[in-house]
Design a protein around this motif. Structure first.
Motif, PDB file in Angstrom:
ATOM      1  N   SER A  79      69.876  78.706   4.624  1.00 59.69           N
ATOM      2  CA  SER A  79      68.568  78.059   4.752  1.00 59.69           C
ATOM      3  C   SER A  79      67.692  78.767   5.773  1.00 59.69           C
ATOM      4  O   SER A  79      66.473  78.685   5.706  1.00 59.69           O
ATOM      5  CB  SER A  79      68.738  76.582   5.131  1.00 59.69           C
ATOM      6  N   ARG A  80      68.293  79.465   6.727  1.00 64.20           N
ATOM      7  CA  ARG A  80      67.512  80.254   7.672  1.00 64.20           C
ATOM      8  C   ARG A  80      66.937  81.490   6.997  1.00 64.20           C
ATOM      9  O   ARG A  80      65.879  81.986   7.385  1.00 64.20           O
ATOM     10  CB  ARG A  80      68.391  80.681   8.855  1.00 64.20           C
ATOM     11  N   GLN A  81      67.625  82.004   6.006  1.00 67.37           N
ATOM     12  CA  GLN A  81      67.197  83.224   5.340  1.00 67.37           C
ATOM     13  C   GLN A  81      66.170  82.962   4.238  1.00 67.37           C
ATOM     14  O   GLN A  81      65.492  83.885   3.807  1.00 67.37           O
ATOM     15  CB  GLN A  81      68.421  83.939   4.752  1.00 67.37           C
ATOM     16  N   VAL A  82      66.069  81.718   3.786  1.00 67.78           N
ATOM     17  CA  VAL A  82      65.112  81.338   2.745  1.00 67.78           C
ATOM     18  C   VAL A  82      64.287  80.164   3.264  1.00 67.78           C
ATOM     19  O   VAL A  82      64.841  79.112   3.605  1.00 67.78           O
ATOM     20  CB  VAL A  82      65.814  80.931   1.440  1.00 67.78           C
ATOM     21  N   GLU A 159      62.688  84.263  10.980  1.00 71.02           N
ATOM     22  CA  GLU A 159      62.694  85.570  10.316  1.00 71.02           C
ATOM     23  C   GLU A 159      63.440  85.547   8.981  1.00 71.02           C
ATOM     24  O   GLU A 159      64.430  86.267   8.775  1.00 71.02           O
ATOM     25  CB  GLU A 159      63.304  86.634  11.245  1.00 71.02           C
ATOM     26  N   PRO A 160      62.990  84.729   8.035  1.00 69.38           N
ATOM     27  CA  PRO A 160      63.663  84.658   6.729  1.00 69.38           C
ATOM     28  C   PRO A 160      63.499  85.959   5.950  1.00 69.38           C
ATOM     29  O   PRO A 160      62.540  86.710   6.143  1.00 69.38           O
ATOM     30  CB  PRO A 160      62.940  83.507   6.034  1.00 69.38           C
ATOM     31  N   GLU A 161      64.432  86.189   5.037  1.00 72.40           N
ATOM     32  CA  GLU A 161      64.346  87.351   4.155  1.00 72.40           C
ATOM     33  C   GLU A 161      63.517  87.041   2.908  1.00 72.40           C
ATOM     34  O   GLU A 161      62.928  87.945   2.303  1.00 72.40           O
ATOM     35  CB  GLU A 161      65.740  87.795   3.738  1.00 72.40           C
ATOM     36  N   LEU A 162      63.495  85.765   2.518  1.00 69.69           N
ATOM     37  CA  LEU A 162      62.743  85.335   1.340  1.00 69.69           C
ATOM     38  C   LEU A 162      61.860  84.154   1.708  1.00 69.69           C
ATOM     39  O   LEU A 162      62.336  83.177   2.290  1.00 69.69           O
ATOM     40  CB  LEU A 162      63.692  84.917   0.213  1.00 69.69           C
TER      41      LEU A 162
END
Length: 250
Positions: A79-82, A159-162
């Motif tokens: 959930s941190r990445q999106v 700093e999400p990737e998506l």
């Protein structure tokens, strides 16, 4: 990076579908646009991806791992990445919090120190092109475009990737909409981000999205590279959406 395989969602125990057998993937550093009228299932798919709903059938994979089946800590990391930015910032921003506290919320929840959070919030405000004097204001003291930038800043905090942008320009005037799209393009270029951009207006994604998927009544009708779909639509519904764009600007 993100892959949806045969995703379906039924209404209760009925045979009716909110989403039916949808599959697509989003590569790294690309913008994937979901286009279709209201009620076509676009936002429902976004809610599956961030875990606000679960599909009845199918699987969603993040870097090869099925995200619905991950343990709690793994799900938290995913959930941190999106992250998602919703259509209406008036409903997603706490009207009683100052802007500095709204943007800092995900940092505090992830146990950042007060000083580190403050520095990060200032950096994020610059990244979304907002003046520092806004930090002490409430959302009600900001314009619609400013509120959407605040929502974007909060989504970028970890700093999400998506980043999922769900109809985020639909309520904005054309000039503000263009500025927001320019901001997203900068984020893609400068931070190697990927986007799932959801909209009902095809004209907003030309020059921004790398690929398009067209949806209607919960089904994916057509998918391909942006210019290929816009210049050579294979589906009658896609053609009608393109023609509607020309009518709007006639």
């Amino acid at each position: 990076m993100l892959e949806l395989k045969h995703i379906s969602k039924r209404f209760g125990q009925s045979k009716q579908f909110a989403v039916q057998d949808v599959s697509f993937s989003i590569p790294e550093h690309e913008v994937f646009a979901l286009v279709g009228e209201s009620g076509s299932g676009k936002s429902t798919l976004a809610e599956f991806i961030v875990g606000l709903q679960q599909p009845t059938e199918g699987s969603i994979f993040w870097r090869g791992a099925p995200i619905q089946l991950q343990a709690h800590l793994q799900r938290h990391e995913q959930s941190r990445q999106v992250q998602i930015v919703f259509q209406n910032p008036d409903r997603s921003l706490n009207p009683y919090w100052k802007i500095k506290d709204i943007i800092a919320e995900p940092l505090i929840l992830n146990k950042w120190t007060k000083l580190a959070s403050q520095r990060k919030v200032e950096e994020l405000l610059e990244r979304v092109r907002l003046p520092h004097e806004l930090l002490e204001r409430l959302p009600t003291e900001c314009s619609g475009g400013q509120k959407q930038r605040i929502a974007i800043a909060r989504a970028l905090a970890l700093e999400p990737e998506l980043l999922i942008a769900d109809e985020i320009t639909s309520a904005l005037d054309p000039i503000t909409e263009r500025d927001i799209l320019s901001l997203l393009s900068e984020l893609k270029r400068d931070h190697n981000m990927s986007f799932l951009f959801i909209t009902h207006r095809l004209e907003t994604i030309r020059g921004f999205a790398d690929a398009i998927a067209v949806m209607k009544n919960g089904m994916l009708l057509e998918m391909g590279a942006t210019e290929d779909v816009l210049q050579h639509p294979a589906n009658a519904y896609t053609k009608s959406l393109i023609e509607a764009c020309y009518d709007d600007y006639a």
